[in-house]
Design a protein around this motif. Structure first.
Motif, short mmCIF file in Angstrom:
data_model
loop_
_atom_site.label_atom_id
_atom_site.label_comp_id
_atom_site.label_asym_id
_atom_site.label_seq_id
_atom_site.Cartn_x
_atom_site.Cartn_y
_atom_site.Cartn_z
N ARG A 33 1.79 8.94 -6.21
CA ARG A 33 2.00 10.36 -5.89
C ARG A 33 3.11 10.96 -6.75
NH1 ARG A 33 0.81 8.70 -0.65
NH2 ARG A 33 2.99 8.30 -0.15
N THR A 93 -4.60 -1.98 -0.04
CA THR A 93 -3.99 -1.22 -1.13
C THR A 93 -5.04 -0.71 -2.10
OG1 THR A 93 -1.93 -2.48 -0.99
CG2 THR A 93 -2.33 -1.29 -3.03
N ASP A 117 5.59 -0.65 -9.20
CA ASP A 117 5.05 0.21 -8.14
C ASP A 117 6.10 0.65 -7.13
OD1 ASP A 117 5.32 -2.22 -6.77
OD2 ASP A 117 3.46 -1.93 -5.64
N THR A 157 2.98 1.57 -3.21
CA THR A 157 2.15 1.85 -4.38
C THR A 157 1.64 3.29 -4.36
OG1 THR A 157 1.50 -0.48 -4.49
CG2 THR A 157 0.11 1.10 -5.67
N LEU A 158 1.20 3.75 -3.19
CA LEU A 158 0.73 5.14 -3.08
C LEU A 158 1.86 6.13 -3.35
CD1 LEU A 158 -1.62 4.83 0.01
CD2 LEU A 158 -2.31 5.26 -2.36
N ALA A 216 -7.22 2.05 -0.68
CA ALA A 216 -6.43 3.27 -0.46
C ALA A 216 -6.17 3.99 -1.78
CB ALA A 216 -5.11 2.93 0.23
N VAL A 217 -5.88 3.24 -2.82
CA VAL A 217 -5.67 3.84 -4.14
C VAL A 217 -6.96 4.46 -4.64
CG1 VAL A 217 -5.14 3.35 -6.57
CG2 VAL A 217 -3.69 2.41 -4.76
N ALA A 233 -7.39 7.79 -2.74
CA ALA A 233 -6.39 8.83 -3.03
C ALA A 233 -6.35 9.23 -4.49
CB ALA A 233 -5.00 8.36 -2.58
N THR A 241 -7.95 6.40 -11.01
CA THR A 241 -7.21 5.17 -11.31
C THR A 241 -8.18 4.02 -11.52
OG1 THR A 241 -5.28 5.87 -10.05
CG2 THR A 241 -5.53 3.51 -10.39
N ARG A 280 0.82 -1.22 0.00
CA ARG A 280 0.00 0.00 0.00
C ARG A 280 0.85 1.26 0.00
NH1 ARG A 280 -3.03 -0.48 4.70
NH2 ARG A 280 -1.22 0.41 5.73
N ASP A 281 1.76 1.40 0.95
CA ASP A 281 2.54 2.63 1.06
C ASP A 281 3.45 2.81 -0.15
OD1 ASP A 281 1.29 3.09 3.47
OD2 ASP A 281 2.94 2.31 4.67
N ASP A 330 -4.60 -4.84 -8.47
CA ASP A 330 -4.34 -5.14 -7.06
C ASP A 330 -4.59 -6.64 -6.91
OD1 ASP A 330 -4.00 -5.21 -4.33
OD2 ASP A 330 -6.01 -4.46 -3.93
#
Length: 100
Positions: A21, A47, A93, A16-17, A50-51, A54, A58, A13-14, A40
């Motif tokens: 970004r 993940t 990612d 990929t985000l 969260a995508v 944010a 997508t 998750r972190d 995913d």
């Protein structure tokens, strides 16, 4: 010019985000745009959701955890090819693109 950007992830998750970004922070010429296709592959760490929160534009495609990177990229590529983009970017990612 419209570009399809393809990614696959699983429980990152972190990472990929951060990738997304950095991607969205890159300036583009006004005549360029892109769509992101993210597979995913069965993440249990949130993940995909969260995508979606944010980066709502997508296109998140849910896998069942058996695709791994190669299978996920094939799924993302097949989905993007339905729209016949002139160019495709396969992006890991864990890559952080730097603004030019």
């Amino acid at each position: 010019m419209r570009l399809a950007i393809l990614l696959t992830c699983h429980n990152r998750r972190d990472t990929t985000l951060a990738c997304l970004r950095a991607l969205h922070a890159c300036p583009l010429p006004p005549e360029w745009a892109f769509d992101v296709f993210l597979v995913d592959d069965g993440s249990t760490d949130g993940t995909g959701s969260a995508v979606r929160r944010a980066f709502p534009a997508t296109i998140v495609i849910d896998g069942d955890g058996t695709l791994f990177w190669n299978g996920g990229m094939r799924v993302a590529f097949a989905r993007a090819m339905e729209q016949d983009y002139p160019a495709y970017l396969w992006l890991n990612d864990d890559t952080l693109l730097a603004p030019a």
